[in-house]
Design an enzyme around this catalytic site. Structure first.
Site, PDB file in Angstrom:
ATOM      1  N   ASN A 110       0.907  -1.251  -0.154  1.00 30.43           N
ATOM      2  CA  ASN A 110      -0.141  -0.242   0.307  1.00 30.43           C
ATOM      3  C   ASN A 110       0.716   1.374   0.160  1.00 30.43           C
ATOM      4  O   ASN A 110       0.844   1.928  -0.977  1.00 30.43           O
ATOM      5  CB  ASN A 110      -0.876  -0.178   1.673  1.00 30.43           C
TER       6      ASN A 110
ATOM      7  N   LYS B 215       7.295   4.267   5.049  1.00 28.40           N
ATOM      8  CA  LYS B 215       7.893   5.816   4.914  1.00 28.40           C
ATOM      9  C   LYS B 215       8.882   6.461   4.431  1.00 28.40           C
ATOM     10  O   LYS B 215       9.561   6.757   3.512  1.00 28.40           O
ATOM     11  CB  LYS B 215       6.751   6.305   6.060  1.00 28.40           C
TER      12      LYS B 215
ATOM     13  N   TYR C  76       6.486  -0.248   9.340  1.00 29.54           N
ATOM     14  CA  TYR C  76       5.353   1.078   8.259  1.00 29.54           C
ATOM     15  C   TYR C  76       6.268   2.241   8.889  1.00 29.54           C
ATOM     16  O   TYR C  76       6.019   2.709   7.375  1.00 29.54           O
ATOM     17  CB  TYR C  76       3.991   1.273   9.778  1.00 29.54           C
TER      18      TYR C  76
ATOM     19  N   SER D 205       6.913  10.757   7.850  1.00 29.78           N
ATOM     20  CA  SER D 205       6.868  10.796   9.408  1.00 29.78           C
ATOM     21  C   SER D 205       8.050  11.332  10.143  1.00 29.78           C
ATOM     22  O   SER D 205       8.714  10.865   9.358  1.00 29.78           O
ATOM     23  CB  SER D 205       6.388   9.727   9.721  1.00 29.78           C
TER      24      SER D 205
HETATM   25  P1  NAD Z   1      -6.332   7.403   8.116  1.00 28.01           P
HETATM   26  O1  NAD Z   1      -6.222   6.082   8.014  1.00 28.01           O
HETATM   27  O2  NAD Z   1      -7.225   8.109   9.020  1.00 28.01           O
HETATM   28  O3  NAD Z   1      -6.612   7.644   6.418  1.00 28.01           O
HETATM   29  C1  NAD Z   1      -5.506   7.338   5.331  1.00 28.01           C
HETATM   30  C2  NAD Z   1      -6.922   7.376   4.535  1.00 28.01           C
HETATM   31  O4  NAD Z   1      -5.981   6.659   3.332  1.00 28.01           O
HETATM   32  C3  NAD Z   1      -7.869   6.328   4.401  1.00 28.01           C
HETATM   33  O5  NAD Z   1      -9.026   6.685   4.620  1.00 28.01           O
HETATM   34  C4  NAD Z   1      -7.773   5.695   4.437  1.00 28.01           C
HETATM   35  O6  NAD Z   1      -8.935   4.552   3.915  1.00 28.01           O
HETATM   36  C5  NAD Z   1      -6.766   5.483   2.971  1.00 28.01           C
HETATM   37  N1  NAD Z   1      -6.154   4.642   2.030  1.00 28.01           N
HETATM   38  C6  NAD Z   1      -5.370   3.378   2.620  1.00 28.01           C
HETATM   39  N2  NAD Z   1      -5.437   2.742   1.816  1.00 28.01           N
HETATM   40  C7  NAD Z   1      -5.219   2.776   0.089  1.00 28.01           C
HETATM   41  C8  NAD Z   1      -5.118   2.446  -1.084  1.00 28.01           C
HETATM   42  N3  NAD Z   1      -4.473   1.293  -0.996  1.00 28.01           N
HETATM   43  N4  NAD Z   1      -5.704   3.712  -2.044  1.00 28.01           N
HETATM   44  C9  NAD Z   1      -6.228   4.139  -1.323  1.00 28.01           C
HETATM   45  N5  NAD Z   1      -7.196   4.661  -0.223  1.00 28.01           N
HETATM   46  C10 NAD Z   1      -6.433   4.491   0.503  1.00 28.01           C
HETATM   47  O7  NAD Z   1      -4.625   8.183   8.241  1.00 28.01           O
HETATM   48  P2  NAD Z   1      -4.002   9.317   8.669  1.00 28.01           P
HETATM   49  O8  NAD Z   1      -3.795   9.481  10.434  1.00 28.01           O
HETATM   50  O9  NAD Z   1      -5.242  10.687   8.181  1.00 28.01           O
HETATM   51  O10 NAD Z   1      -2.722   9.821   7.721  1.00 28.01           O
HETATM   52  C11 NAD Z   1      -2.846   9.969   7.067  1.00 28.01           C
HETATM   53  C12 NAD Z   1      -1.669  10.008   6.128  1.00 28.01           C
HETATM   54  O11 NAD Z   1      -0.310  10.678   7.364  1.00 28.01           O
HETATM   55  C13 NAD Z   1      -0.771   8.341   6.315  1.00 28.01           C
HETATM   56  O12 NAD Z   1       0.002   8.118   5.479  1.00 28.01           O
HETATM   57  C14 NAD Z   1      -0.312   8.455   7.899  1.00 28.01           C
HETATM   58  O13 NAD Z   1       1.138   6.783   8.103  1.00 28.01           O
HETATM   59  C15 NAD Z   1       0.840   9.697   7.800  1.00 28.01           C
HETATM   60  N6  NAD Z   1       0.987   9.872   9.050  1.00 28.01           N
HETATM   61  C16 NAD Z   1      -0.548  10.142   9.768  1.00 28.01           C
HETATM   62  C17 NAD Z   1       0.098   9.867  11.228  1.00 28.01           C
HETATM   63  C18 NAD Z   1      -0.807  10.126  12.666  1.00 28.01           C
HETATM   64  O14 NAD Z   1      -0.646  10.087  13.498  1.00 28.01           O
HETATM   65  N7  NAD Z   1      -2.384  10.163  12.008  1.00 28.01           N
HETATM   66  C19 NAD Z   1       1.347  10.959  11.426  1.00 28.01           C
HETATM   67  C20 NAD Z   1       2.666  10.910  11.155  1.00 28.01           C
HETATM   68  C21 NAD Z   1       2.337  10.363   9.576  1.00 28.01           C
HETATM   69  C1  WQD Z   2       2.136   8.921  22.002  1.00 29.70           C
HETATM   70  C2  WQD Z   2       2.425   8.229  23.926  1.00 29.70           C
HETATM   71  C3  WQD Z   2       2.758   5.954  23.944  1.00 29.70           C
HETATM   72  C4  WQD Z   2      -1.681   4.415  23.658  1.00 29.70           C
HETATM   73  C5  WQD Z   2       2.832   6.737  16.860  1.00 29.70           C
HETATM   74  C6  WQD Z   2       3.451   5.722  15.574  1.00 29.70           C
HETATM   75  C7  WQD Z   2       4.211   7.450  14.645  1.00 29.70           C
HETATM   76  C8  WQD Z   2       2.761   7.995  14.468  1.00 29.70           C
HETATM   77  C9  WQD Z   2       1.848   8.515  15.162  1.00 29.70           C
HETATM   78  C10 WQD Z   2       2.156   7.475  11.776  1.00 29.70           C
HETATM   79  C11 WQD Z   2       3.432   6.652  23.988  1.00 29.70           C
HETATM   80  C12 WQD Z   2       1.846   6.965  25.112  1.00 29.70           C
HETATM   81  C13 WQD Z   2      -0.316   5.457  24.106  1.00 29.70           C
HETATM   82  C14 WQD Z   2      -2.255   4.049  25.134  1.00 29.70           C
HETATM   83  C15 WQD Z   2      -0.244   5.302  26.127  1.00 29.70           C
HETATM   84  N1  WQD Z   2       2.269   7.817  13.355  1.00 29.70           N
HETATM   85  N2  WQD Z   2      -0.041   5.406  24.920  1.00 29.70           N
HETATM   86  N3  WQD Z   2      -1.094   4.554  26.218  1.00 29.70           N
HETATM   87  O1  WQD Z   2       3.792   6.001  19.427  1.00 29.70           O
HETATM   88  O2  WQD Z   2       4.650   8.635  19.344  1.00 29.70           O
HETATM   89  O3  WQD Z   2       3.841   7.470  17.975  1.00 29.70           O
HETATM   90  O4  WQD Z   2       1.401   7.418  15.703  1.00 29.70           O
HETATM   91  O5  WQD Z   2       3.083   8.169  11.036  1.00 29.70           O
HETATM   92  O6  WQD Z   2       4.514   6.880  14.207  1.00 29.70           O
HETATM   93  O7  WQD Z   2       4.722   5.257  16.432  1.00 29.70           O
HETATM   94  O8  WQD Z   2       1.819   8.223  19.377  1.00 29.70           O
HETATM   95  O9  WQD Z   2      -0.391   8.095  20.404  1.00 29.70           O
HETATM   96  O10 WQD Z   2       0.240   6.240  19.885  1.00 29.70           O
HETATM   97  O11 WQD Z   2       1.457   7.276  21.788  1.00 29.70           O
HETATM   98  O12 WQD Z   2       0.306   4.920  27.449  1.00 29.70           O
HETATM   99  O13 WQD Z   2      -2.674   3.277  25.383  1.00 29.70           O
HETATM  100  O14 WQD Z   2       1.330   7.778  24.597  1.00 29.70           O
HETATM  101  O15 WQD Z   2       2.933   5.087  24.887  1.00 29.70           O
HETATM  102  O16 WQD Z   2       4.215   7.486  24.191  1.00 29.70           O
HETATM  103  P1  WQD Z   2       3.677   7.970  19.042  1.00 29.70           P
HETATM  104  P2  WQD Z   2       1.076   7.549  19.935  1.00 29.70           P
END
Ligand code: NAD
Ligand code: WQD
Length: 340
Positions: free
Chosen positions: A102, A156, A152, A127
């Site tokens: 994906n 990225k 994951y 990220s």
């Molecule tokens: P999300 O899961 O809410 O949104 C992702 C969307 O992509 C979903 O609606 C899903 O249905 C769609 N999707 C997944 N695979 C697909 C595919 N193959 N084709 C079409 N649609 C597809 O996640 P989010 O929190 O909004 O995150 C958005 C982006 O940001 C992601 O790439 C995620 O890795 C990145 N990101 C998120 C965070 C976070 O903490 N939420 C942090 C860093 C990076």
């Molecule tokens: C935050 C803090 C946990 C849940 C993750 C991904 C990162 C990015 C954002 C996509 C940590 C603690 C959590 C719970 C807890 N995603 N925690 N109890 O781990 O910083 O980042 O999401 O790119 O790549 O790794 O975020 O919200 O999971 O955790 O104590 O039930 O909260 O241990 O210290 P994280 P998180």
């Protein structure tokens, strides 16, 4: 921002839907492409309620080249914000191939379709995890990508490399790699927000689901970290600020090449501070207990966010109190997310 057409892959998801609202509000035409594997079509009604405009919606997959080609032929797309992908760190260790398929192959297919259509402006959801396990804080864009600890994070890092190589090969490409820290919060209307399927992996939705009575108590993973109160520290930013960061990046992408930006606030908050802040702002108690550390968690990290401020004129401005209030507004109005 001028009137233009933006394709948002993953635009039905958490960050994509907030970005769609901000783009529409600023006058852009928005096409949402999403396969709804982690989202709900109801979000489109909500975007309509907030903005008065319903984005064009294509239910489809970034891996489906035929679907992408049809979409680029149908709409005159100027640029792409690419959110679509899988994002659960733990799950990625169990089904790594789905994550590489994906996140990496999906991006590759998307770029091929973009190139064929002559659309070469892309904003990518990266990220902070790409800084790796051993990076010193605060994280700054001049640091190299580090050793990632799960598929994951590796996916990225791989996409960052793929897009960097693509830009080197063809100067017509302009790409922003936006390294998000920890987005939380919701649109202040309470109409859209984070709606995780199943048990939330992330802290904020877990806290709000405990508060609304869907879960009994929060487990705080570890209270023996080398931080002030022993719990982990993260750089939480409001999802509306994050959405605005995408608009700022898009507005500055005209000169070709890869541009990397941290999107964070520049300061860390501990898990205990998060719980206390939520309780103070909402007046709702969040029962918690301490549990063992979660594998792979780093003690503390936050962004050096000065590059985005200097070059994009973007700075996270919403406070932690607003993040808490907006999260609760969304969760209390939608206890079951979009399934209500
Ligand atoms: P999300 O899961 O809410 O949104 C992702 C969307 O992509 C979903 O609606 C899903 O249905 C769609 N999707 C997944 N695979 C697909 C595919 N193959 N084709 C079409 N649609 C597809 O996640 P989010 O929190 O909004 O995150 C958005 C982006 O940001 C992601 O790439 C995620 O890795 C990145 N990101 C998120 C965070 C976070 O903490 N939420 C942090 C860093 C990076
Ligand atoms: C935050 C803090 C946990 C849940 C993750 C991904 C990162 C990015 C954002 C996509 C940590 C603690 C959590 C719970 C807890 N995603 N925690 N109890 O781990 O910083 O980042 O999401 O790119 O790549 O790794 O975020 O919200 O999971 O955790 O104590 O039930 O909260 O241990 O210290 P994280 P998180």
């Amino acid at each position: 921002m001028s009137k233009n057409t933006v394709l948002i892959t993953g635009g039905a998801g958490y960050i994509g839907s907030h970005t769609a609202v901000q783009l529409i509000t600023q006058g852009s035409k928005v096409i949402v492409l999403d396969n709804l594997c982690n989202s709900n079509a109801e979000v489109l009604n909500r975007i309509h309620s907030i903005t008065g405009i319903r984005p064009e919606f294509v239910k489809g997959d970034i891996l489906d080249r035929g679907c992408l080609d049809k979409m680029f032929a149908k709409y005159s797309i100027d640029s792409v914000i690419h959110f679509a992908g899988l994002k659960a760190v733990g799950e990625s260790t169990q089904i790594p191939l789905a994550y590489y398929q994906n996140n990496v192959t999906g991006t590759l297919v998307l770029c091929e379709a973009m190139a064929a259509a002559g659309v070469k402006t892309l904003v990518f959801s990266s990220s902070a995890t790409v800084y790796g396990e051993d990076a010193p804080v605060p994280y700054i864009e001049t640091m190299p990508r580090g050793k990632t600890s799960n598929p994951y994070g590796t996916s990225k890092a791989m996409v960052e490399q793929l897009l960097t190589d693509l830009c080197k090969s063809d100067p017509e490409w302009s790409v922003a790699l936006l390294r998000y820290f920890n987005p939380i919060g919701a649109h202040p209307s309470g109409l859209i927000g984070e709606d995780p399927k199943g048990i939330p992996n992330n802290l904020m939705p877990f806290i709000s689901q405990v508060a609304v009575g869907k879960r009994k108590e929060l487990s705080i993973f570890g209270n023996d970290y080398p931080t002030d109160d022993g719990t982990c520290e993260r750089d939480y930013l409001h999802v509306m600020d994050l959405a605005d960061g995408h608009l700022a990046a898009l507005g500055c992408l005209s000169d070709g090449g890869v541009h990397i930006y941290n999107l964070g606030t520049g300061s860390g908050t501990s898990v205990l501070e998060m719980v206390n802040s939520f309780q103070d702002v909402t007046g709702v108690e969040v029962p918690y207990s301490f549990a063992p550390r979660r594998e792979g968690d780093l003690p503390a990290f936050w962004a050096d966010a000065s590059k985005a401020e200097k070059e994009l004129g973007w700075k996270a401005s919403r406070t932690l109190d607003e993040m808490m209030a907006d999260t609760w507004n969304w969760q209390s109005k939608n206890p079951n997310g979009y399934d209500d």
